[in-house]
Design a protein around this motif. Structure first.
Motif, PDB file in Angstrom:
ATOM      1  N   TRP A 169       0.836  -1.199   0.000  1.00 18.25           N
ATOM      2  CA  TRP A 169       0.000   0.000   0.000  1.00 18.25           C
ATOM      3  C   TRP A 169       0.873   1.252   0.000  1.00 18.25           C
ATOM      4  N   ASN A 170       0.287   2.347  -0.468  1.00 16.46           N
ATOM      5  CA  ASN A 170       0.968   3.640  -0.396  1.00 16.46           C
ATOM      6  C   ASN A 170      -0.035   4.773  -0.550  1.00 16.46           C
ATOM      7  N   PHE A 171       0.339   5.932  -0.005  1.00 14.85           N
ATOM      8  CA  PHE A 171      -0.447   7.149  -0.169  1.00 14.85           C
ATOM      9  C   PHE A 171       0.179   7.993  -1.255  1.00 14.85           C
ATOM     10  N   ASP A 172      -0.652   8.667  -2.041  1.00 19.26           N
ATOM     11  CA  ASP A 172      -0.201   9.693  -2.978  1.00 19.26           C
ATOM     12  C   ASP A 172      -0.796  11.004  -2.480  1.00 19.26           C
ATOM     13  N   LEU A 173      -0.047  11.691  -1.605  1.00 15.26           N
ATOM     14  CA  LEU A 173      -0.546  12.911  -0.993  1.00 15.26           C
ATOM     15  C   LEU A 173      -0.448  14.110  -1.928  1.00 15.26           C
ATOM     16  N   GLU A 174       0.236  13.939  -3.063  1.00 12.39           N
ATOM     17  CA  GLU A 174       0.313  15.005  -4.063  1.00 12.39           C
ATOM     18  C   GLU A 174      -0.979  15.084  -4.882  1.00 12.39           C
ATOM     19  N   ASP A 175      -1.686  13.980  -4.982  1.00  7.14           N
ATOM     20  CA  ASP A 175      -2.938  13.927  -5.733  1.00  7.14           C
ATOM     21  C   ASP A 175      -4.011  14.709  -4.974  1.00  7.14           C
ATOM     22  N   CYS A 176      -4.890  15.380  -5.704  1.00  3.62           N
ATOM     23  CA  CYS A 176      -5.937  16.194  -5.058  1.00  3.62           C
ATOM     24  C   CYS A 176      -6.879  15.343  -4.209  1.00  3.62           C
ATOM     25  N   ASP A 177      -6.998  14.056  -4.513  1.00 11.51           N
ATOM     26  CA  ASP A 177      -7.860  13.159  -3.745  1.00 11.51           C
ATOM     27  C   ASP A 177      -7.128  12.423  -2.630  1.00 11.51           C
ATOM     28  N   LYS A 178      -5.845  12.754  -2.413  1.00 10.57           N
ATOM     29  CA  LYS A 178      -5.050  12.119  -1.343  1.00 10.57           C
ATOM     30  C   LYS A 178      -5.227  10.607  -1.384  1.00 10.57           C
ATOM     31  N   ILE A 179      -4.823  10.033  -2.498  1.00  7.01           N
ATOM     32  CA  ILE A 179      -5.083   8.638  -2.844  1.00  7.01           C
ATOM     33  C   ILE A 179      -4.345   7.644  -1.939  1.00  7.01           C
ATOM     34  N   LEU A 180      -5.059   6.607  -1.551  1.00  6.64           N
ATOM     35  CA  LEU A 180      -4.482   5.429  -0.919  1.00  6.64           C
ATOM     36  C   LEU A 180      -4.666   4.290  -1.905  1.00  6.64           C
ATOM     37  N   ARG A 181      -3.540   3.698  -2.364  1.00  8.50           N
ATOM     38  CA  ARG A 181      -3.579   2.544  -3.274  1.00  8.50           C
ATOM     39  C   ARG A 181      -3.169   1.306  -2.501  1.00  8.50           C
ATOM     40  N   ILE A 182      -3.916   0.252  -2.713  1.00  6.29           N
ATOM     41  CA  ILE A 182      -3.628  -1.018  -2.035  1.00  6.29           C
ATOM     42  C   ILE A 182      -3.646  -2.138  -3.060  1.00  6.29           C
ATOM     43  N   ASP A 183      -2.587  -2.926  -3.071  1.00  6.06           N
ATOM     44  CA  ASP A 183      -2.479  -4.104  -3.923  1.00  6.06           C
ATOM     45  C   ASP A 183      -2.648  -5.311  -3.002  1.00  6.06           C
ATOM     46  N   SER A 184      -3.816  -5.944  -3.070  1.00  8.28           N
ATOM     47  CA  SER A 184      -4.154  -6.993  -2.110  1.00  8.28           C
ATOM     48  C   SER A 184      -4.789  -8.197  -2.800  1.00  8.28           C
ATOM     49  N   PRO A 185      -4.495  -9.397  -2.302  1.00 10.53           N
ATOM     50  CA  PRO A 185      -5.123 -10.592  -2.862  1.00 10.53           C
ATOM     51  C   PRO A 185      -6.562 -10.794  -2.372  1.00 10.53           C
ATOM     52  N   THR A 186      -6.954 -10.066  -1.342  1.00  6.89           N
ATOM     53  CA  THR A 186      -8.304 -10.213  -0.797  1.00  6.89           C
ATOM     54  C   THR A 186      -9.040  -8.878  -0.849  1.00  6.89           C
ATOM     55  N   CYS A 187     -10.350  -8.939  -0.822  1.00  2.84           N
ATOM     56  CA  CYS A 187     -11.170  -7.725  -0.835  1.00  2.84           C
ATOM     57  C   CYS A 187     -11.110  -7.064   0.550  1.00  2.84           C
ATOM     58  N   ILE A 188     -10.613  -5.844   0.582  1.00  2.00           N
ATOM     59  CA  ILE A 188     -10.378  -5.156   1.849  1.00  2.00           C
ATOM     60  C   ILE A 188     -11.133  -3.829   1.939  1.00  2.00           C
ATOM     61  N   ILE A 189     -12.050  -3.598   1.050  1.00  2.00           N
ATOM     62  CA  ILE A 189     -12.690  -2.291   0.943  1.00  2.00           C
ATOM     63  C   ILE A 189     -13.344  -1.857   2.261  1.00  2.00           C
ATOM     64  N   LYS A 190     -14.253  -2.663   2.779  1.00  2.00           N
ATOM     65  CA  LYS A 190     -14.974  -2.281   4.000  1.00  2.00           C
ATOM     66  C   LYS A 190     -14.035  -2.119   5.184  1.00  2.00           C
ATOM     67  N   ALA A 191     -13.056  -3.012   5.302  1.00  2.00           N
ATOM     68  CA  ALA A 191     -12.125  -2.948   6.431  1.00  2.00           C
ATOM     69  C   ALA A 191     -11.286  -1.673   6.393  1.00  2.00           C
TER      70      ALA A 191
END
Length: 71
Positions: A32-54
């Protein structure tokens, strides 16, 4: 592996460092990583399982807004 992208209210490096141990624990096998330069302050996660709700719950419980960005 799936890539999940979230819009967050994490604004500073200090905020992301505060979340780092929580994210590392919740996402032990994901990258995972944050892109704090992006206007949406993006958090990207590369995961083998669905982690959206968590992840939304984790950030919300720690005082941040978080929502998944759809394609």
């Amino acid at each position: 592996m799936m890539i999940y992208v979230f819009k967050t209210s994490v604004k500073t490096k200090k905020d992301s460092l505060r979340l780092k141990p929580l994210l590392n624990e919740a996402l032990s096998i994901a990258k995972w990583n944050f892109d704090l330069e992006d206007c949406d302050k993006i958090l990207r996660i590369d995961s083998p399982t669905c982690i959206i709700k968590a992840i939304v719950k984790l950030l919300n419980n720690n005082g941040f807004e978080c929502e998944e960005l759809k394609d």
